[in-house]
Design an enzyme around this catalytic site. Structure first.
Site, mmCIF file in Angstrom:
data_model
loop_
_atom_site.group_PDB
_atom_site.id
_atom_site.type_symbol
_atom_site.label_atom_id
_atom_site.label_comp_id
_atom_site.label_asym_id
_atom_site.label_seq_id
_atom_site.Cartn_x
_atom_site.Cartn_y
_atom_site.Cartn_z
ATOM 1 N N SER A 1 -9.964 -0.474 7.231
ATOM 2 C CA SER A 1 -9.372 -0.299 5.901
ATOM 3 C C SER A 1 -8.664 -1.522 5.329
ATOM 4 C CB SER A 1 -8.392 0.879 5.909
ATOM 5 O OG SER A 1 -9.089 2.090 5.867
ATOM 6 N N LYS B 1 0.845 -1.200 0.000
ATOM 7 C CA LYS B 1 0.000 0.000 0.000
ATOM 8 C C LYS B 1 0.878 1.247 0.000
ATOM 9 C CE LYS B 1 -3.917 1.970 2.631
ATOM 10 N NZ LYS B 1 -4.750 1.822 3.848
ATOM 11 N N SER C 1 -9.756 1.871 3.050
ATOM 12 C CA SER C 1 -8.874 2.630 2.177
ATOM 13 C C SER C 1 -7.867 1.763 1.427
ATOM 14 C CB SER C 1 -8.134 3.693 2.989
ATOM 15 O OG SER C 1 -7.247 3.077 3.910
#
Lengths: 98, 491
Positions: free
Chosen positions: B178, B79, B154
């Site tokens: 997330s 990420k 997210s």
């Protein structure tokens, strides 16, 4: 908690505290949205929290110390590598004092 | 490459370990798959193919020398909020334009030490703020099951890449769901470790008392392998705890006999999607058939969790994001004096959701409002923690939905932040309480969108939730279903 005719939050003022300019259009949208959000979060005032300790974080550790000894750290030049503007190993910013 | 034509059989570490294929072969294939599938799903912000192949070559050599652990040669996406030395780390924001990480996050260096291959930077909501991956300066990510729908957020890029087969596994971060929610929306496994289990060093902080790094994977077993590598104390993160790290893979055995699993009544509520409720109830029945005893429990302060979370998370974010001012790194907008420069830089390069949260967080910490909002939220956080402590006296783990609905249509919730925030109701509580949570696929809606089962365990109870998740997963075949976009071959 507050007079419904008097908005509790002044978005432009709070944005100033956060050192962030806002356009008039942004301020108008955020003002409405944040009033709505604050209306929702005000439900917390329904709860009786007297005598309840606040939780800052959920792990049972406090005051973590290490040996006071010099250790390797990021070399100065590398720390400066990402600076938008630098000179003589220093970050350049607009003049503060005349 | 013919040996990857049907990916289903080969998409596992077993192929590497048994020598069916090399890491170089796998990574070569994946780089092509990323290019194809990303035309639709936009999961990666960037890849560094040349470097990925170098890492793969080194991993193959290490395996040949006989010194390889389970992750040697495993292709993993990261990420965009985690620092990888020499790579960009934008946090999906324009404000970090031009930034190159000077060091590795501890989670990243632990994977690199084991010989894992880092494929690239995965798309996300800007600074991890969002539940749909629509708040990215690099464009929205789309759900591999249906590109008209969001992948969740997210860590939307992480979940979409794993679901589409453009990474073996991915690292995500979870501040209020997330990891678990996008894993659920994309039909994959997501693990949020307990607070303090994985070092946060090198993770660009959103809300420091809530953030944790964890894996998104094809299977529960893969999640256990990754957690074993990621977990443990790190002197660079004073909130990482010194608890011993077990081999989580060895916890994956047996059925559920002798286990008590709690169903919190506040997590099965009116107004939730009927198909989600039915699938999750069916999953709980399956756990009963596997030998678990089901008990109803109560988490009475659940209804206050969203308000508590959005006060605490935004307060911490407003402080953490103060560092982005155009002085030391990232983009800068020239101003007449330093204050003007901060104001212009932050105005020009933060997206709207980040600005909204900075303003809310600044407000709840400001003079005159701190006690009414922030302090009170911290006190309610204590009540939410106690709810879980009481529940875990009655059971070993809790079974709940991950989210009240399946994935949203792109654009469906962007106009009304409150509606967006309310979708996080079943996940934010674990972060507030510091406990661990696992998301496991448990069905599909009539529109063919995945549904996730959440298994919550007490702090440092990862072995328990992995065992429950594995036993459930192995008794179903939800996790082997592949989206139409699997590996970029859209039909």
């Amino acid at each position: 908690m507050s007079d419904p005719h008097q908005p509790e939050i002044d978005v432009k003022y709070v944005a100033h505290l956060a050192r962030m300019h806002l356009s008039d259009d942004e301020a108008e949208v955020f003002q409405e949205q944040l009033e709505h959000i604050l209306e929702h979060v005000r439900q917390l005032s329904d709860l009786d929290v007297s005598g309840v300790e606040p939780t800052a974080h959920a792990v049972p550790v406090h005051n973590v110390f290490r040996e006071d000894a010099v250790d390797a750290s990021l070399p100065h030049e590398q720390a400066m590598d990402n600076a938008p503007q630098s000179r003589q190993g220093l970050f350049v910013v607009p003049r503060i004092l005349e | 490459m013919a040996k990857f034509a049907d990916h289903n059989e080969t998409f596992s570490l077993a192929g590497l370990q048994q020598g069916t294929f090399s890491s170089v072969e796998w990574v070569t294939d994946l780089l092509q798959r990323i290019e194809r599938s990303d035309k639709t799903i936009n999961a990666y912000i960037s890849t560094d193919g040349e470097w990925a192949l170098e890492q793969a070559k080194a991993a193959d050599q290490r395996r040949a020398s006989g010194e390889a652990g389970p992750l040697c040669g495993a292709p993993i996406g990261v990420k965009d909020v985690l620092n990888v030395q020499g790579q960009p780390c934008h946090c999906a924001s324009r404000i970090l334009e031009g930034y190159t990480s000077p060091y590795d996050a501890t989670a990243v260096s632990r994977l690199r030490d084991q010989g894992a291959v880092l494929l690239g930077r995965l798309n996300m909501d800007e600074f991890a703020m969002g539940s749909t991956n629509e708040n990215s300066a690099f464009g929205a990510v789309r759900n591999p099951w249906n590109p008209d729908f969001v992948p969740g957020g997210s860590s939307g890029g992480s979940a979409a890449a794993v679901a589409a087969g453009s990474a073996w596994a991915a690292l995500g971060t979870d501040t209020g769901g997330s990891i678990r929610q996008p894993a659920s929306f994309c039909g994959r496994v997501g693990l949020k470790p307990s607070y303090g289990r994985v070092s946060r060093f090198g993770l660009t902080a959103f809300a420091s008392s809530l953030d944790q790094i964890g894996p998104i994977t094809q299977t529960v077993s893969d999640a256990a392998t990754l957690l074993t590598a990621l977990a443990g104390h790190d002197a660079k993160d004073s909130t990482s705890l010194k608890q011993a790290v077990p081999d989580y893979s060895s916890a994956l055995k047996g059925d559920l006999r002798g286990m008590r699993l709690g169903l919190p009544k506040q997590y099965f509520i009116e107004g939730m999607d009927q198909e989600v409720e039915a699938a999750v109830r069916q999953a709980t029945e399956q756990c009963r058939e596997l030998g678990a005893e089901l008990v109803e429990v109560s988490l009475p302060h659940t209804e206050y969790a969203i308000a508590t979370y959005y006060i605490i998370a935004t307060a911490e974010a407003s402080a953490n994001l103060a560092r982005f001012d155009g002085v030391r790194y990232g983009a800068r907008e020239a101003g007449s004096d330093p204050l003007d420069q901060y104001g212009k830089t932050r105005a020009a390069f933060f997206g709207p959701e980040v600005k909204r949260r900075i303003i809310l967080g600044t407000y709840v910490l400001s003079s005159g409002y701190h006690d009414a909002y922030y302090l009170r939220a911290q006190q309610v956080r204590t009540l939410i923690r106690r709810d879980f402590e009481d529940a875990f006296k009655q059971c070993d783990a809790l079974l709940t939905p991950v989210a009240p609905t399946t994935a949203y249509r792109i654009g469906e919730r962007t106009a009304d932040p409150i509606q967006m925030y309310l979708g996080d109701i079943f996940t934010v509580t674990a972060n507030l309480a510091g406990i661990c949570g696992l998301s496991v696929p448990c069905g599909f809606s009539s529109a063919d969108l995945p549904i996730g089962l959440q298994i919550l365990g007490p702090a440092f109870g990862e072995e328990t939730i992995l065992r429950v998740g594995h036993a459930y997963e192995q008794s179903t075949d939800w996790h082997v279903r592949r989206p139409p976009l699997w590996a970029g071959t859209a039909s």
